[in-house]
Design a protein around this motif. Structure first.
Motif, PDB file in Angstrom:
ATOM      1  N   GLU A   1       0.781  -1.177  -0.071  1.00 27.12           N
ATOM      2  CA  GLU A   1       0.032   0.034  -0.132  1.00 27.12           C
ATOM      3  C   GLU A   1       0.737   1.457   0.057  1.00 27.12           C
ATOM      4  O   GLU A   1       0.491   2.265  -0.747  1.00 27.12           O
ATOM      5  N   TYR A   2       1.984   1.333   0.827  1.00 24.53           N
ATOM      6  CA  TYR A   2       2.771   2.596   0.913  1.00 24.53           C
ATOM      7  C   TYR A   2       3.572   2.634  -0.224  1.00 24.53           C
ATOM      8  O   TYR A   2       3.857   3.632  -0.651  1.00 24.53           O
ATOM      9  N   VAL A   3       4.089   1.503  -0.812  1.00 25.73           N
ATOM     10  CA  VAL A   3       4.980   1.637  -1.909  1.00 25.73           C
ATOM     11  C   VAL A   3       4.053   2.138  -3.246  1.00 25.73           C
ATOM     12  O   VAL A   3       4.358   3.127  -3.975  1.00 25.73           O
ATOM     13  N   GLU A   4       2.736   1.709  -3.323  1.00 21.69           N
ATOM     14  CA  GLU A   4       1.966   2.271  -4.560  1.00 21.69           C
ATOM     15  C   GLU A   4       1.517   3.525  -4.377  1.00 21.69           C
ATOM     16  O   GLU A   4       1.529   4.397  -5.027  1.00 21.69           O
ATOM     17  N   ASN A   5       1.427   3.923  -2.874  1.00 22.84           N
ATOM     18  CA  ASN A   5       1.262   5.808  -2.653  1.00 22.84           C
ATOM     19  C   ASN A   5       2.462   6.401  -3.141  1.00 22.84           C
ATOM     20  O   ASN A   5       2.222   7.393  -3.765  1.00 22.84           O
ATOM     21  N   ALA A   6       3.677   5.887  -3.072  1.00 18.32           N
ATOM     22  CA  ALA A   6       4.543   6.574  -3.384  1.00 18.32           C
ATOM     23  C   ALA A   6       4.559   6.683  -5.081  1.00 18.32           C
ATOM     24  O   ALA A   6       5.185   7.714  -5.501  1.00 18.32           O
ATOM     25  N   SER A   7       4.382   5.533  -5.554  1.00 18.36           N
ATOM     26  CA  SER A   7       4.302   5.502  -7.009  1.00 18.36           C
ATOM     27  C   SER A   7       3.490   6.485  -7.699  1.00 18.36           C
ATOM     28  O   SER A   7       3.741   6.796  -8.789  1.00 18.36           O
ATOM     29  N   PHE A   8       2.424   6.906  -7.008  1.00 17.39           N
ATOM     30  CA  PHE A   8       1.495   7.882  -7.553  1.00 17.39           C
ATOM     31  C   PHE A   8       1.818   9.253  -7.445  1.00 17.39           C
ATOM     32  O   PHE A   8       1.611  10.197  -8.102  1.00 17.39           O
ATOM     33  N   ARG A   9       2.881   9.515  -6.472  1.00 12.42           N
ATOM     34  CA  ARG A   9       3.742  10.821  -6.451  1.00 12.42           C
ATOM     35  C   ARG A   9       4.839  10.760  -7.424  1.00 12.42           C
ATOM     36  O   ARG A   9       5.189  11.819  -7.990  1.00 12.42           O
ATOM     37  N   MET A  10       5.336   9.471  -7.599  1.00 11.02           N
ATOM     38  CA  MET A  10       6.708   9.582  -8.685  1.00 11.02           C
ATOM     39  C   MET A  10       6.034   9.927 -10.007  1.00 11.02           C
ATOM     40  O   MET A  10       6.842  10.734 -10.885  1.00 11.02           O
ATOM     41  N   THR A  11       4.977   9.328 -10.610  1.00 12.86           N
ATOM     42  CA  THR A  11       4.249   9.768 -11.599  1.00 12.86           C
ATOM     43  C   THR A  11       3.194  10.758 -11.390  1.00 12.86           C
ATOM     44  O   THR A  11       3.499  11.934 -11.403  1.00 12.86           O
ATOM     45  N   CYS A  12       2.010  10.100 -11.356  1.00 12.69           N
ATOM     46  CA  CYS A  12       0.876  10.941 -11.140  1.00 12.69           C
ATOM     47  C   CYS A  12      -0.304   9.926 -10.702  1.00 12.69           C
ATOM     48  O   CYS A  12      -0.177   8.731 -10.759  1.00 12.69           O
ATOM     49  N   PRO A  13      -1.409  10.396 -10.022  1.00 12.22           N
ATOM     50  CA  PRO A  13      -2.518   9.794  -9.920  1.00 12.22           C
ATOM     51  C   PRO A  13      -3.160   9.058 -10.869  1.00 12.22           C
ATOM     52  O   PRO A  13      -3.388   9.720 -11.919  1.00 12.22           O
ATOM     53  N   GLY A  14      -3.480   7.832 -10.666  1.00 16.38           N
ATOM     54  CA  GLY A  14      -4.271   7.257 -11.620  1.00 16.38           C
ATOM     55  C   GLY A  14      -3.172   6.361 -12.556  1.00 16.38           C
ATOM     56  O   GLY A  14      -3.750   5.350 -13.370  1.00 16.38           O
ATOM     57  N   LEU A  15      -1.799   6.564 -12.464  1.00 20.36           N
ATOM     58  CA  LEU A  15      -0.968   5.928 -13.241  1.00 20.36           C
ATOM     59  C   LEU A  15      -0.099   5.178 -12.511  1.00 20.36           C
ATOM     60  O   LEU A  15       0.217   3.789 -12.836  1.00 20.36           O
ATOM     61  N   GLY A  16       0.795   5.631 -11.441  1.00 27.72           N
ATOM     62  CA  GLY A  16       1.544   5.183 -10.487  1.00 27.72           C
ATOM     63  C   GLY A  16       2.629   4.316 -11.154  1.00 27.72           C
ATOM     64  O   GLY A  16       3.245   4.877 -12.264  1.00 27.72           O
ATOM     65  N   SER A  17       2.817   3.107 -10.883  1.00 30.63           N
ATOM     66  CA  SER A  17       4.060   2.462 -11.318  1.00 30.63           C
ATOM     67  C   SER A  17       3.739   1.858 -12.636  1.00 30.63           C
ATOM     68  O   SER A  17       4.768   0.894 -13.156  1.00 30.63           O
ATOM     69  N   GLU A  18       2.611   1.782 -13.121  1.00 33.14           N
ATOM     70  CA  GLU A  18       2.262   1.132 -14.495  1.00 33.14           C
ATOM     71  C   GLU A  18       2.909   1.863 -15.535  1.00 33.14           C
ATOM     72  O   GLU A  18       3.245   1.266 -16.682  1.00 33.14           O
ATOM     73  N   VAL A  19       3.583   3.140 -15.586  1.00 35.17           N
ATOM     74  CA  VAL A  19       4.247   3.744 -16.681  1.00 35.17           C
ATOM     75  C   VAL A  19       5.692   4.123 -15.963  1.00 35.17           C
ATOM     76  O   VAL A  19       5.950   4.192 -14.857  1.00 35.17           O
ATOM     77  N   GLY A  20       6.358   4.420 -16.857  1.00 34.88           N
ATOM     78  CA  GLY A  20       8.130   4.780 -16.921  1.00 34.88           C
ATOM     79  C   GLY A  20       8.641   3.675 -17.247  1.00 34.88           C
ATOM     80  O   GLY A  20       8.944   2.621 -16.903  1.00 34.88           O
ATOM     81  N   PRO A  21       9.485   4.101 -18.526  1.00 34.23           N
ATOM     82  CA  PRO A  21      10.223   3.105 -19.069  1.00 34.23           C
ATOM     83  C   PRO A  21      11.512   3.121 -18.555  1.00 34.23           C
ATOM     84  O   PRO A  21      12.050   3.972 -17.639  1.00 34.23           O
ATOM     85  N   SER A  22      11.950   1.838 -18.684  1.00 34.72           N
ATOM     86  CA  SER A  22      13.398   1.547 -18.296  1.00 34.72           C
ATOM     87  C   SER A  22      14.724   2.031 -19.169  1.00 34.72           C
ATOM     88  O   SER A  22      15.807   2.214 -18.787  1.00 34.72           O
ATOM     89  N   LEU A  23      14.495   2.333 -20.447  1.00 29.44           N
ATOM     90  CA  LEU A  23      15.313   3.200 -21.284  1.00 29.44           C
ATOM     91  C   LEU A  23      16.647   2.573 -21.316  1.00 29.44           C
ATOM     92  O   LEU A  23      17.694   3.204 -21.683  1.00 29.44           O
ATOM     93  N   GLY A  24      16.592   1.294 -21.485  1.00 27.98           N
ATOM     94  CA  GLY A  24      17.925   0.485 -21.919  1.00 27.98           C
ATOM     95  C   GLY A  24      18.683   0.239 -20.738  1.00 27.98           C
ATOM     96  O   GLY A  24      19.823  -0.187 -20.758  1.00 27.98           O
ATOM     97  N   LEU A  25      18.187   0.527 -19.471  1.00 26.31           N
ATOM     98  CA  LEU A  25      19.129   0.545 -18.321  1.00 26.31           C
ATOM     99  C   LEU A  25      19.025  -0.655 -17.520  1.00 26.31           C
ATOM    100  O   LEU A  25      19.682  -0.695 -16.360  1.00 26.31           O
ATOM    101  N   ASN A  26      18.020  -1.594 -17.950  1.00 27.15           N
ATOM    102  CA  ASN A  26      17.753  -2.854 -17.003  1.00 27.15           C
ATOM    103  C   ASN A  26      19.173  -3.721 -16.880  1.00 27.15           C
ATOM    104  O   ASN A  26      19.271  -4.030 -15.841  1.00 27.15           O
ATOM    105  N   SER A  27      19.863  -3.921 -17.798  1.00 28.94           N
ATOM    106  CA  SER A  27      20.918  -4.632 -17.572  1.00 28.94           C
ATOM    107  C   SER A  27      21.869  -4.194 -16.696  1.00 28.94           C
ATOM    108  O   SER A  27      22.345  -4.675 -15.537  1.00 28.94           O
ATOM    109  N   ALA A  28      22.284  -2.655 -16.484  1.00 33.16           N
ATOM    110  CA  ALA A  28      23.113  -1.971 -15.725  1.00 33.16           C
ATOM    111  C   ALA A  28      22.543  -2.299 -14.257  1.00 33.16           C
ATOM    112  O   ALA A  28      23.317  -2.416 -13.432  1.00 33.16           O
ATOM    113  N   MET A  29      21.224  -1.914 -14.210  1.00 29.69           N
ATOM    114  CA  MET A  29      20.576  -2.199 -12.793  1.00 29.69           C
ATOM    115  C   MET A  29      20.464  -3.473 -12.220  1.00 29.69           C
ATOM    116  O   MET A  29      20.661  -3.872 -11.016  1.00 29.69           O
ATOM    117  N   TYR A  30      20.420  -4.439 -13.040  1.00 32.43           N
ATOM    118  CA  TYR A  30      20.519  -5.817 -12.763  1.00 32.43           C
ATOM    119  C   TYR A  30      21.886  -6.247 -12.294  1.00 32.43           C
ATOM    120  O   TYR A  30      22.074  -6.706 -11.200  1.00 32.43           O
TER     121      TYR A  30
END
Length: 426
Positions: free
Chosen positions: A253-282
């Motif tokens: 619940e608290y992580v989801e609340n943060a995600s709505f502030r990261m992007t915007c209400p209604g979208l949350g963690s559903e949006v936000g591309p990784s821009l080819g950075l996944n390999s470096a982050m893994y």
């Protein structure tokens, strides 16, 4: 070996002094390697359980819908840290941004934020509104109160319980010392504070600023009841490979609340591309336990070297470690500057650059920062910084490898010796 160090500008006395320190730490370094091995296996197990595949290393653009790699990486973080959910994004610019998102996403007008580890890190003062700033929590009607740590560095548990009010919504704990002179808090200490807070009000969200502490111990604050843990990917968990990003892990619940502030209400963690950075982050998260161990060895080496030369250090040379930061009280602005210039000379990037104090955004005093890093500003890489204010503490951290961290400290000693600020004799 001595000739190699000499070629880098380290004289015989400094080299031999460093070797005497190194010889005294071999047993302790073995213990650090054992913790790194344990944490490395913990990360690998999480990657196995999440079925990380080659497809996960690919990235997305645009909206980033259905980004398999992004979503799986967040599962890896939540399994490693034993939480219900995690948000791990390049859209999060830094640790302060991650903390701001977690705070703003879970606090509403009329709520109170209670800091139970004293004054927070400088850059959070404007986020909270301790120092007035546009868009602060204070401007949105969130109040703030703090309970200072006791003189011995422990939580004031009775004071915390007494400070909890009906409007207290979140309790914040800063694990590392920041630019303060207090001790870093252990996971065990944090767990005790969390238990007391929840015994008074189970509904209070306990958020831990976990920056600089990940993988130093075998457990994290989330293992002992923290509702949210927050950190930066250009510190420990990025392993020196993540080029940007932050994480928020905890109850769904608290992580989801943060995600709505990261992007915007209604979208949350559903949006936000990784821009080819996944390999470096893994790969960075995979490397993080051993990179953290290298930085930890550097911090302990620095503590023992400067302590032997008569400087006050925090933690001291023998204390258990709970983060990668080593504070050294140098006593003058000249010494802080000389120390940082030595670190800069040891860096793999921009070793020819001379750092100077400047008025950095978010800080109340001029700050000098030494960092010749592959990732700009990365605190898991060899770096040192400090505000130019009494008692003139410098804060050393990082080193992607132990030899790099060792060279950095030797170069800081050499720089101070050359400036006539300390004496080292063979």
């Amino acid at each position: 070996m001595e000739k190699m160090y000499t070629s880098l500008g380290i004289d015989e006395d400094v080299y031999r002094f460093g070797e005497s320190i190194n010889d005294s730490l071999r047993e302790r370094f073995l213990q650090i390697d054992e913790t790194a091995e344990y944490n490395q296996l913990k990360v690998i197990r999480a990657m196995h359980e999440c079925r990380v595949s080659e497809a996960c290393l690919q990235g997305t653009t645009g909206y980033g819908y259905n980004d398999l790699g992004r979503d799986t990486l967040e599962d890896v973080y939540s399994k490693t840290f034993h939480t219900e959910a995690a948000l791990v994004r390049p859209l999060i610019a830094c640790g302060t941004h991650a903390l701001s998102i977690a705070l703003a996403g879970n606090l509403r007008p009329g709520d109170e934020l209670l800091s139970v580890s004293g004054k927070p890190y400088d850059t959070l003062e404007e986020v909270i509104g301790i120092r007035p700033s546009r868009g602060s929590l204070a401007e949105y009607g969130v109040t703030y109160h703090q309970v200072d740590l006791l003189p011995d560095g422990n939580f004031d548990l009775d004071g915390i319980c007494a400070a909890i009010k009906p409007q207290t919504r979140m309790a914040a704990i800063q694990r590392s010392k920041g630019y303060d002179t207090r001790k870093t808090l252990s996971v065990s200490q944090i767990g005790q504070a969390i238990e007391r807070i929840h015994s008074v009000r189970p509904d209070i969200i306990v958020m831990v600023d976990n920056c600089y502490g990940e993988f130093v111990e075998r457990i994290e604050p989330s293992d002992l009841g923290a509702d949210l843990i927050v950190g930066s990917l250009i510190k420990n968990p990025g392993g020196g490979l993540a080029p940007v990003g932050g994480y928020i892990a905890g109850k769904k619940e608290y992580v989801e609340n943060a995600s709505f502030r990261m992007t915007c209400p209604g979208l949350g963690s559903e949006v936000g591309p990784s821009l080819g950075l996944n390999s470096a982050m893994y790969q960075g998260f995979f490397m993080a336990p051993v990179v953290t161990a290298a930085a930890l060895k550097g911090a302990i080496f620095a503590a023992n070297a400067y302590e032997r030369l008569g400087f006050d250090v925090l933690p001291d040379g023998a204390e258990p470690r709970h983060d990668i930061i080593q504070a050294v009280t140098l006593g003058s602005a000249e010494a802080v500057i000389a120390f940082c210039r030595g670190i800069q000379k040891a860096a793999p990037v921009d070793s020819h650059v001379t750092p100077e104090p400047w008025d950095m955004p978010g800080y109340d005093d001029p700050v000098i920062m030494a960092a010749g890093a592959f990732v700009s500003g990365s605190s898991i890489e060899l770096s040192a910084d400090g505000p130019i204010r009494p008692p003139y503490n410098v804060y050393f951290q990082g080193g992607l490898t132990w030899p790099s961290a060792k060279l950095g400290i030797l170069m800081s000693l050499q720089s101070m010796k050359n400036a006539g600020l300390l004496r080292i004799s063979g």
